[in-house]
Every structure is written in C-alpha cells, then in structure tokens.
Scaffold this motif. Structure first.
Motif, mmCIF file in Angstrom:
data_model
loop_
_atom_site.group_PDB
_atom_site.id
_atom_site.type_symbol
_atom_site.label_atom_id
_atom_site.label_comp_id
_atom_site.label_asym_id
_atom_site.label_seq_id
_atom_site.Cartn_x
_atom_site.Cartn_y
_atom_site.Cartn_z
ATOM 1 N N THR A 71 0.945 -0.825 0.060
ATOM 2 C CA THR A 71 -0.310 -0.166 0.030
ATOM 3 C C THR A 71 1.293 1.399 0.033
ATOM 4 O O THR A 71 1.124 2.048 0.943
ATOM 5 C CB THR A 71 -0.780 0.093 1.464
ATOM 6 N N CYS A 72 1.377 1.529 -0.978
ATOM 7 C CA CYS A 72 2.471 2.258 -1.228
ATOM 8 C C CYS A 72 2.225 3.325 -2.853
ATOM 9 O O CYS A 72 1.538 3.173 -3.770
ATOM 10 C CB CYS A 72 3.911 2.160 -0.728
ATOM 11 N N ASP A 73 2.540 4.709 -2.918
ATOM 12 C CA ASP A 73 2.932 5.533 -3.922
ATOM 13 C C ASP A 73 4.049 4.624 -4.716
ATOM 14 O O ASP A 73 4.900 5.034 -4.277
ATOM 15 C CB ASP A 73 2.164 6.496 -3.647
ATOM 16 N N ARG A 74 4.280 5.328 -5.811
ATOM 17 C CA ARG A 74 5.117 4.899 -6.431
ATOM 18 C C ARG A 74 6.801 6.504 -6.690
ATOM 19 O O ARG A 74 7.722 5.747 -6.433
ATOM 20 C CB ARG A 74 5.485 4.904 -8.023
ATOM 21 N N TRP A 75 5.526 7.485 -5.376
ATOM 22 C CA TRP A 75 6.576 8.640 -4.971
ATOM 23 C C TRP A 75 7.837 8.209 -3.639
ATOM 24 O O TRP A 75 8.242 8.957 -2.573
ATOM 25 C CB TRP A 75 5.855 10.154 -5.248
ATOM 26 N N ASP A 76 6.952 7.228 -3.352
ATOM 27 C CA ASP A 76 6.366 6.680 -1.241
ATOM 28 C C ASP A 76 8.307 5.775 -1.434
ATOM 29 O O ASP A 76 8.996 5.727 -0.619
ATOM 30 C CB ASP A 76 6.230 5.699 -0.522
ATOM 31 N N ILE A 77 8.989 5.387 -3.065
ATOM 32 C CA ILE A 77 9.600 4.561 -3.298
ATOM 33 C C ILE A 77 10.966 5.171 -3.878
ATOM 34 O O ILE A 77 10.624 5.998 -4.777
ATOM 35 C CB ILE A 77 9.099 3.115 -3.791
ATOM 36 N N GLY A 78 12.016 4.151 -4.287
ATOM 37 C CA GLY A 78 12.689 4.453 -5.051
ATOM 38 C C GLY A 78 13.675 3.484 -5.662
ATOM 39 O O GLY A 78 13.264 2.698 -5.368
ATOM 40 N N GLY A 79 14.528 3.335 -6.833
ATOM 41 C CA GLY A 79 15.118 1.859 -6.859
ATOM 42 C C GLY A 79 16.693 3.063 -7.659
ATOM 43 O O GLY A 79 16.908 3.673 -8.541
ATOM 44 N N VAL A 80 17.442 2.015 -7.608
ATOM 45 C CA VAL A 80 18.867 1.607 -8.863
ATOM 46 C C VAL A 80 19.024 0.579 -9.576
ATOM 47 O O VAL A 80 18.837 -0.516 -8.882
ATOM 48 C CB VAL A 80 20.017 2.706 -7.460
ATOM 49 N N SER A 81 19.689 0.286 -10.150
ATOM 50 C CA SER A 81 20.154 -0.568 -10.616
ATOM 51 C C SER A 81 21.483 -0.265 -11.457
ATOM 52 O O SER A 81 21.727 1.178 -11.882
ATOM 53 C CB SER A 81 19.390 -0.955 -12.221
ATOM 54 N N THR A 82 22.244 -1.435 -11.301
ATOM 55 C CA THR A 82 24.043 -1.251 -11.684
ATOM 56 C C THR A 82 24.175 -2.605 -13.160
ATOM 57 O O THR A 82 23.590 -3.538 -12.207
ATOM 58 C CB THR A 82 24.668 -0.535 -10.799
ATOM 59 N N ALA A 83 24.728 -2.532 -13.617
ATOM 60 C CA ALA A 83 25.513 -3.684 -14.102
ATOM 61 C C ALA A 83 26.685 -3.893 -12.848
ATOM 62 O O ALA A 83 27.020 -5.767 -13.379
ATOM 63 C CB ALA A 83 26.011 -3.416 -15.593
ATOM 64 N N LEU A 84 26.926 -3.408 -12.139
ATOM 65 C CA LEU A 84 27.665 -3.921 -11.756
ATOM 66 C C LEU A 84 28.340 -3.465 -9.979
ATOM 67 O O LEU A 84 28.417 -2.228 -9.808
ATOM 68 C CB LEU A 84 29.453 -4.170 -12.365
ATOM 69 N N HIS A 85 26.964 -3.899 -9.659
ATOM 70 C CA HIS A 85 27.504 -2.786 -8.017
ATOM 71 C C HIS A 85 29.009 -3.644 -7.143
ATOM 72 O O HIS A 85 28.913 -4.401 -7.091
ATOM 73 C CB HIS A 85 26.733 -2.959 -7.011
ATOM 74 N N PRO A 86 29.092 -2.590 -6.741
ATOM 75 C CA PRO A 86 30.804 -2.560 -5.598
ATOM 76 C C PRO A 86 30.021 -3.611 -4.897
ATOM 77 O O PRO A 86 30.661 -4.205 -4.154
ATOM 78 C CB PRO A 86 30.696 -1.649 -5.386
ATOM 79 N N ASP A 87 29.033 -3.703 -4.159
ATOM 80 C CA ASP A 87 28.797 -3.894 -2.523
ATOM 81 C C ASP A 87 28.225 -5.679 -3.173
ATOM 82 O O ASP A 87 28.273 -7.113 -2.038
ATOM 83 C CB ASP A 87 27.276 -3.673 -1.818
ATOM 84 N N THR A 88 28.120 -6.343 -4.368
ATOM 85 C CA THR A 88 27.448 -7.347 -4.502
ATOM 86 C C THR A 88 28.531 -8.256 -5.515
ATOM 87 O O THR A 88 28.653 -9.454 -6.139
ATOM 88 C CB THR A 88 25.702 -7.644 -5.204
ATOM 89 N N GLY A 89 29.268 -7.183 -6.776
ATOM 90 C CA GLY A 89 29.615 -7.768 -7.447
ATOM 91 C C GLY A 89 29.704 -8.212 -8.615
ATOM 92 O O GLY A 89 29.866 -8.854 -9.435
ATOM 93 N N LEU A 90 27.791 -7.683 -8.702
ATOM 94 C CA LEU A 90 27.461 -8.512 -10.273
ATOM 95 C C LEU A 90 25.930 -7.718 -10.204
ATOM 96 O O LEU A 90 25.708 -6.262 -9.883
ATOM 97 C CB LEU A 90 26.244 -9.659 -8.753
#
Length: 789
Positions: free
Chosen positions: A691-710
């Motif tokens: 039960t949220c609005d899209r303005w209550d949330i955010g997102g990030v995507s990356t082809a190689l994240h330094p904390d996951t290595g993936l």
C-alpha cells in the motif's frame, strides 16, 4: 437528458451504461480507449432490530432522521463496542459506519453527565462533516435529555481559533480532531486535558485504512500514547474504528491501537448498480517525449473531457486527480471545454484540495452537496466521509495507489441506491497500464492489508521522547515496543535517563521540544513556506525533504488556479520565493542516486539469482529538471546544483549473474538498459502488492554493484528507517515481478514509454532503457525463483 431528471427515460440499459455511451460518443472515431466494462449488480439491504441497550431517546432521534432500523453490520459493531470491546467496522463506502459509533456514544453521554468521547479523522473535511451531523443530532436530543445539553460537540484542530480552544478544553464532552492535533495539542498538554481524559469512554478512529506507511506508524504510536495517558488518569476507553473494505481489518486495527480488536465485515447496506469502465488514453502520434518515446494523452486532460460530457448531460460528477496541481488543471480544462459548449456550466465547476483556507473548503463542500456545483476535480481530500448525496459519476484519473482507495473514491457516486458510473482513466504509468489490461487484478482482487511498523527506530525514537515528556516510560512499555535499544541510544545522547522504574526525560531532552519536532505525516526536514515574493502572500507549504524536487528554482507551482514559478529556494530558512507567471509548460525534477548496502536482513539464493531484504544508505541529489508541455512533449532540460540528501532505509534487491543474462539473450552492452528498464517498471508495480505510491519508493540498478559484484536491482523505501514497502515487495516478489513483466508486455509501444519502462523522476533522463531486455531479465529471474524455490 435534463439536469433535473438525469435518470429519466425508458432505456432498458443501466443508468451508468447510458452515461458511458454518452461519453464514448464524444471520443474520436479513430480512438478505442475502453479496455473493459463491468456491470456490478445492486445489493439489497439487510436490517436488524434496535439493540435493547440503546437509549430510547437516541432511537427516537435517529428514526426521526429517516433510519427506521439499523443495518446488520451497524447493530453488531455498535453492540460489540457497548459491551466494552475494541471493534473495527470494515464495510463499503456509504454503508453508514457512523451510526455504529453514534449509538454507544450518544447513549453513554446521555446516561453519564461526565463521560467524554474523542473522534479522530485523517482529514479536516471528514471531521467537519461528521461534526455537523453530530451537532444536528445532539440539538434534537437536548429537549429529551438534560445531560445531552452539556455535550457541546466541538472541533479542535488547526482551524479552531486560539480563543475558542480553551473553551473547548474546559467544556466540550465530544471533541472532533485529527491525529496531528491529538499528538501536539492534547497529549503534549495532557495536564490541561485531565478532565477530558479522565472521563474518556470512547475513541473513534474514522477511515483507519488511511493510516499506513510512515503516517500510520506514527499514528499507531500516538494512539498508544493516548491509551497510556488515559490509564494514568484512570480511564480505559473503547476504540471504535471505521474502515473501507480492507484485508485483515482486525489485525491491522489491533496493530494500529496496540490492543486486540474485533472485526465486523459483513455489509448489510444497499448499493445501486454500478457500471465500471477501464479507460486507456491513446498514444499521441504527432508528439514524442523523452528520447523520442511515444506519449499518451494525459489522464487529466482525458478526465476534463469526460467530465465536461457528463456535466452537459446533467450528471453530477467528481473527478479524483492524483495531485493538487492536477486537480487545478483538470478543473480549468473542464471549464475551457464547457465555455465552447455551454458557457453557463463554467461557473458550476471547481477544484477542491487540501491547502485551501478553511472557509473556502467549507463553501466548496456546501456548494457540491446542495448542487450549486455540478462538477468538482479533487485530490483525495474528498475521498473520505463527506456526505455528498446524489452524485451520478466518478472519474478516477490515475489509479489512486490502493484497491481500497479506488473503491472508496468510486463509492462517492450512487450513495442513495441509485445507479452510477465509475471510470478509471489510466495514467502514463506501468501500474495503470497493467490494471486496465488485467481487470481482474482490480475488480476481483481482495483489497490490501495496511502496512504499518511502529517499531521503526526512526519513527520510534522521536515518539519515545514525546512519551517520556508526557509520562516516564516503564520497563514493561519499553519491552512491549521492543524499544530498549532505541532508548539506550537516546540515553547515550543525553536525552533520557534510566531509573529502576523506567526511563525519564532529561533536561536536555526537554529542551528539544520533541512534540513540535515530529511531523507524524512522514515528512523530513523543516516545512518550507511558499511565498509570493511580490505580494508577500503565503501560498502554502512543502515538506523539506521533497522541496528540492518540487520547489527548486524554475519549478512551476499552481495555487487555486494561479500559476507561479519558483525564483529561489532556501532550505536553511525554510523559504521558497515565487512570482506569478503563466508558463505553457510544467516541470519535473531529475535526480541522481547512489546506494550502498549496510546490512542484510534476509537473503535467499535461487541458483544464479539472489533475492535479499537489505539495509541501505541512499544518497540522492536533484541535478536538473525537464520542462514539458501539457501534451507530454519535452521542451528542454535545465541543470541545477542542489544539496545532496542521505537516507538510511530498507530495500528489496535481486542480483543476477552475467552468465544468466547472456544466456537470456542480453549481451553485455545491453546489461545497463535492461536492468534499468526492469527497475523502473518494478517501481511502478510495487503498489500492486504494497500500500504505497510510487513516489514513496525509489530504485537503483547497475550492471556491476560494488557491494555485490554482480548486476543488481534495488527498490527502496523513501523514508528513513523504511516504511514496510520493501518488506512487502520481498515477501511477494514472484507476484510483483510477474505483474511487472506483464505490464511491460501489455504496453503497445515498441521501445519503451512512460506507460511501461520510463520513469517521471529518472535522474539519467530515462537513458539507457531496453524494453525487450527488461522482459528477458524478469523472465530469467522469475524462472530461477520458480525452479529453485
């Protein structure tokens, strides 16, 4: 069809269907906006006898108002409350939930000259409407009961003049207020309210489904503070909660008040037949948006046209729009259309939203109720409670975020058993696109459970300081809230001190004035005043956390139909200076975001896919804004230099190995665009499971994240500490991502648009985006979850 007889005629079709035919006749022949039509049958009444415990004078007054018998749900909920049980009544709009609390309260106040009652509403409009009704009833009761002569039902909210507040505190026995004023004006000064709290017998929490996320979590703690102060004064009030139809209302209500709560869900009220139409505005062939993407006709513009057609037919109509600015623009658009068709109707259209002065709101409510206004474009400020009889149609311009709110808004029409029309006009948004092409997800889906988390340390810490100022916190209370570690942190800062019998506020903590520092509606930072630099007139306020994105220099601000442009934003001073201007464009901010993982709460490996619920630090900064024409066409992009803001919150994430991406037909150079598009669409679809609005949330995507290595995709809560939205997404990730994939596939565009993978707040200018790659990413993730899970 005349205005005075809108239901007339011998047509065998339902009234809602006839209205829909009229609206469709106004659509160009080349367009086919209707994606689905459902006819919902009428529902018959189920009555009960008046409970024997109800005072005879109360029955007499209620029956004199045209209510010969209560409906079954009213009688059951009222009796549970009268017997001393906390109870939540969760039934449809216009099902008379007010009577369920009026019966026990009026009976008790008649029998006990000292008893008091408290009514809480999330909006001023709802509270004012319920107060008017209560005053009318108690006026009739005065001649029958000498005790009722001293009830003095009274408002106590931000609109109450200072000189009247002391009188209300001293004399009123039934007070109508909101959680904000309860927190600040009553609990924060409880010694002055000792008479009222000592005799408090009932607390009404109206439209309790409204309390979700950060706001709901704050209200849950405010209600716990109310209960502990009542106990201090020797009172144990019964809570009566009223809700729209929601999932697990008893559990949600118990979590809200901090005590077991009975639920009543069987609805005995009648409702007229409804025609529900799902409407997708067409793509505009002559206009392109960001990066050449197709643009869909705006939901607001389509709502203006539909409302104008309905008003010409004499159908009293409400159009719900997602934003304050949108409500203003939709009303103006309707007036422009009517000026060419029937100029006399122009003055019978208005906008209604929060932020207006109290007298302006009351006038609009009265004009809509008595028919002076025929059509109103409104925010959700009119979603709750205000009793407006005789409405024929409701237009919902953009899915309101929850199924509960959709039906709540739709229920404003046909409130007296008549037929009605409900139209959902899809926005250029992935969730709206999904719903109009998957009607079962809206029409057949159980409504959502509300999400609250009163143990969130970012919400709990300031609330604990307020509680400690009011009354020392016992060791048992700290344990019940799992608050020991938060209190220890506050002790390290010198704000509280631990003693053998509990936690006490320190002089340093007292100096913080914690009540005034808490914004229970979930804002961050100071409130920023929006002021006309030429006249000095204050136009409104915006939350400090949102000000960089909504009140940056160059931003367009609309107030009561007037347009202003921001000249200067001073976050330290809490001031945004604007000047009057009528630009042909609107503005939308662009942000850049970095994210780092600080803790892993849960993690599951599905072979080459890993899903986790994590704690993250999110740093985001507004770096510019786009100027768009109302059609959606982008004029230009302008750079800004705004301060960065950091958030400590919760996120749901998934990683996927490069090998699986390549095996799915996504070469390395397409990794960024594919993950980016999948992230955007997932943000748009999360409200389907949380039960949220899209303005209550955010997102990030990356082809190689330094904390996951993936390759990694994150979707995070936009509030410090989290608001429970990412947690819901983590639990329902398979359903959520399946719907996300379906929404992308359903969209008719070729390479991506705002209806599927583009985001209105993307800091990278929606580049790169790979629509086909997003479908491949989601297919691979879902296959791994299904195969391994």
């Amino acid at each position: 069809m005349s205005e005075n007889h809108p239901h007339g005629g011998a047509d065998a079709r339902s009234y809602g269907q006839r209205l829909l035919d009229r609206v469709l006749a106004g659509s160009p022949a080349s367009e086919s906006p209707l994606t689905h039509v459902a006819e919902l049958p009428a529902r018959a009444s189920q009555f009960a006898s008046w409970p024997s415990w109800v005072g005879p004078e109360v029955v007499q007054v209620i029956t004199s108002r045209g209510i010969a018998q209560p409906w079954t749900h009213q009688a059951r909920a009222a009796t549970l409350a009268a017997e001393g049980n906390h109870v939540v009544l969760s039934t449809s709009t216009a099902s008379g939930k007010s009577l369920a609390y009026q019966l026990p309260i009026l009976t008790t106040l008649s029998a006990d000259a000292r008893a008091t009652a408290l009514y809480l509403a999330p909006t001023k409009a709802l509270g004012a409407d319920q107060l008017r009704t209560t005053i009318s009833i108690t006026d009739e009761l005065r001649s029958m009961s000498s005790e009722l002569a001293e009830v003095f039902p009274s408002a106590y909210d931000g609109d109450t003049p200072i000189e009247i507040r002391q009188w209300v505190r001293t004399n009123a026995r039934w007070i109508f207020t909101n959680p904000d004023m309860l927190h600040l004006g009553i609990l924060g000064a409880h010694e002055r309210w000792s008479r009222f709290l000592r005799n408090l017998r009932y607390v009404v929490v109206d439209e309790c489904h409204y309390y979700r996320g950060v706001f709901g979590s704050n209200v849950a703690l405010v209600l716990r503070r109310l209960r502990r102060l009542c106990a201090r004064y020797g009172a144990s009030p019964v809570f009566v909660l009223a809700s729209a139809t929601t999932s697990e209302p008893g559990r949600a209500a118990s979590r809200l008040i901090g005590a077991p709560c009975e639920e009543v869900t069987e609805d005995g009220s009648p409702h007229g037949a409804r025609t529900v139409a799902l409407w997708e505005p067409p793509l505009l062939k002559e206009i392109t948006g960001e990066n050449g993407a197709p643009v869909r006709k705006s939901a607001g513009a389509e709502a203006s046209r539909i409302m104008a057609d309905l008003l010409v037919e004499g159908a009293r109509t409400l159009a719900f729009v997602r934003s304050r600015r949108g409500a203003e623009v939709t009303a103006l658009g309707t007036q422009r259309i009517l000026a060419d068709v029937d100029p006399q109707l122009v003055r019978r259209v208005a906008a209604y939203r929060a932020g207006y002065l109290a007298e302006d709101r009351r006038k609009l409510e009265s004009d809509l109720s008595d028919g002076t206004l025929l059509g109103v474009a409104t925010t959700n400020a009119l979603e709750l409670g205000v009793d407006i009889a005789g409405l024929d149609a409701v237009i919902v311009a953009g899915f309101p975020g929850t199924v509960a709110s959709f039906w709540q808004q739709g229920g404003r029409a046909g409130r007296r058993g008549e037929g009605s029309l409900l139209v959902l006009v899809a926005r250029d948004d992935p969730l709206d696109t999904y719903l109009v092409h998957h009607p079962a997800a809206l029409l057949d889906k159980p409504v959502e459970a509300t999400v609250t988390d009163p143990t969130n340390p970012y919400i709990l810490a300031p609330q604990l300081l307020c509680a400690a100022v009011e009354l020392p916190i016992s060791l048992a209370e700290a344990e019940e809230l799992s608050a020991e570690s938060v209190l220890e942190e506050l002790e390290l800062k010198g704000y509280v001190r631990k003693r053998p019998h509990g936690w006490f506020i320190s002089p340093e903590g007292q100096q913080l004035s914690p009540h005034g520092a808490v914004n229970i509606r979930g804002g961050t930072g100071v409130q920023v005043a929006i002021v006309d630099g030429e006249s000095g007139r204050m136009l409104g306020t915006v939350d400090g956390g949102r000000a960089p994105a909504t009140a940056h220099p160059g931003a367009v601000h609309i107030h009561q139909g007037e347009s202003f442009v921001v000249d200067e934003l001073d976050l330290d001073a809490g001031l945004a200076l604007v000047h009057a201007e009528q630009p042909e464009w609107n503005t939308s901010a662009r942000e850049i975001t970095d994210i780092s993982i600080t803790a892993v709460h849960e993690s599951i490996d599905y072979g080459e896919v890993r899903v986790a619920l994590v704690q993250v630090n999110v740093t985001h900064q507004v770096v510019g804004y786009l100027r768009r024409l109302p059609s959606g066409e982008v004029l230009d992009s302008i750079e800004l230099d705004m301060p960065a803001q950091t958030l400590d919150t919760r996120a749901v994430m998934y990683t996927i190995t490069p090998e699986l991406l390549e095996h799915s037909g996504i070469p390395f150079e397409r990794f960024p665009g594919s993950l980016h598009a999948a992230e955007h669409a997932a943000i748009g679809l999360l409200p389907l499971v949380a039960t949220c609005d899209r303005w209550d949330i955010g997102g990030v995507s990356t082809a190689l994240h330094p904390d996951t290595g993936l390759p990694t995709v994150f979707v995070y809560d936009g509030y410090d500490g989290g608001a429970g939205f990412a947690d819901r997404g983590h639990v329902a990730i398979a359903d959520w991502l399946e719907a996300t994939k379906d929404a992308i596939v359903s969209c008719e565009c070729q390479t991506g648009c705002p209806s599927c993978v583009q985001s209105p707040k993307c800091g990278n200018g929606n580049d790169p985006l790979d629509k086909d790659g997003a479908v491949r990413v989601l297919t691979a993730v879902l296959a791994a979850i299904t195969r391994e899970g």
